[in-house]
Design an enzyme around this catalytic site. Structure first.
Site, short mmCIF file in Angstrom:
data_model
loop_
_atom_site.label_atom_id
_atom_site.label_comp_id
_atom_site.label_asym_id
_atom_site.label_seq_id
_atom_site.Cartn_x
_atom_site.Cartn_y
_atom_site.Cartn_z
N ARG A 29 19.55 10.81 26.02
CA ARG A 29 18.23 11.37 26.13
C ARG A 29 17.19 10.36 25.45
O ARG A 29 15.93 10.55 25.82
CB ARG A 29 18.03 12.81 25.65
N GLN A 53 -3.45 9.01 2.22
CA GLN A 53 -4.06 8.60 3.53
C GLN A 53 -2.96 7.98 4.49
O GLN A 53 -2.19 7.39 4.08
CB GLN A 53 -5.13 7.70 3.17
N ASP A 54 -3.16 8.23 6.11
CA ASP A 54 -2.16 7.77 7.01
C ASP A 54 -3.29 6.74 7.84
O ASP A 54 -4.38 7.20 8.02
CB ASP A 54 -1.50 8.79 7.79
N ARG A 65 -3.32 -10.07 10.69
CA ARG A 65 -4.28 -9.01 9.49
C ARG A 65 -3.98 -9.10 8.32
O ARG A 65 -2.70 -8.96 8.06
CB ARG A 65 -4.25 -7.66 10.18
N HIS A 68 -4.44 -8.44 2.60
CA HIS A 68 -5.44 -7.18 1.97
C HIS A 68 -4.77 -6.73 0.89
O HIS A 68 -3.66 -6.51 0.52
CB HIS A 68 -5.68 -6.30 3.15
N HIS A 124 -0.84 -7.34 1.26
CA HIS A 124 -0.07 -7.24 2.48
C HIS A 124 -0.78 -7.70 3.62
O HIS A 124 -2.15 -7.48 3.75
CB HIS A 124 -0.04 -5.50 2.59
N TYR A 137 0.68 3.08 8.56
CA TYR A 137 0.89 3.19 7.13
C TYR A 137 0.40 4.06 6.32
O TYR A 137 -0.65 4.56 6.49
CB TYR A 137 0.82 1.83 6.40
N GLU A 148 -12.13 -4.15 -1.98
CA GLU A 148 -11.31 -4.93 -0.99
C GLU A 148 -11.17 -6.40 -1.21
O GLU A 148 -12.32 -6.73 -1.38
CB GLU A 148 -11.49 -4.36 0.42
N LYS A 176 -13.46 -11.59 8.19
CA LYS A 176 -13.13 -11.23 6.69
C LYS A 176 -11.70 -12.08 6.46
O LYS A 176 -11.73 -12.67 5.46
CB LYS A 176 -13.00 -10.09 6.60
#
Length: 189
Positions: A29, A53-54, A65, A68, A124, A137, A148, A176
């Site tokens: 399945r 936070q997600d 990306r 950071h 990361h 994440y 940041e 950025k």
């Protein structure tokens, strides 16, 4: 009698960074797995940190990306891919760590179901290898745009071995990330 864990945690070449592998239950399945269970995570990793936070992103092939991090409200991250594949990278910015200045990378994909635990004190980033990738994440602190920072992806001191050959050209970065700091000028922990 206790039941066997539904996930395993494997150490990487970076101190405190872990590859998390959930137990996937599959049949004709399809498949099922618990993408996160606080008790299982604690038992397998010894990490009791709460997640607050997600985040969920969608990116096209060749998008890079990162790398950071935040200097305040420093985040630990539990990352995974639910569609496609990425090459995921963590860089140790903790000056007291024996792996300070080193990086670790691996492919995370919807097919391999792997997750990466990146503790606070790391930069990361990821490079999208598939046509599209959805990246999810969990973070241990809230996003703080004022603190940041970004390391440049191709810093020669770090010498990250991005799999550029898999994307058919140079990675695509936003403004950025293109203006990221070199290792020597980036704030560390």
């Amino acid at each position: 009698m206790t039941s066997p864990l539904k996930l395993t945690a494997k150490k990487t070449s970076l101190q405190d960074v872990l590859v998390i592998k959930p137990k996937v239950f599959g049949d004709e399945r399809g498949w099922f797995y618990e993408s996160f269970n606080q008790q299982e995570f604690l038992t397998a990793t010894g990490i009791a940190t709460p997640f607050v936070q997600d985040n969920h992103s969608l990116s096209k092939q060749g998008i890079l990306r990162g790398l950071h991090y935040q200097t305040q409200h420093v985040q630990g991250k539990l990352v995974r891919v639910t569609r496609g594949a990425v090459f995921d990278v963590a860089v140790d910015l903790r000056q007291s760590s024996p792996t300070f200045g080193q990086w670790f990378g691996l492919e995370l994909s919807a097919d391999n179901h792997l997750q990466l635990w990146i503790p606070p004190g790391f930069a990361h980033g990821f490079l999208v290898l598939s046509e599209y990738a959805e990246f999810l994440y969990k973070t241990t602190d809230y996003y703080d745009p004022s603190s940041e920072r970004c390391l440049i992806w191709n810093d020669s001191t770090l010498a990250i071995e991005w799999p550029i050959d898999q994307i058919g050209g140079a990675p695509q970065l936003n403004a950025k990330d293109s203006a990221g700091l070199f290792w020597d000028e980036a704030p560390k922990f």
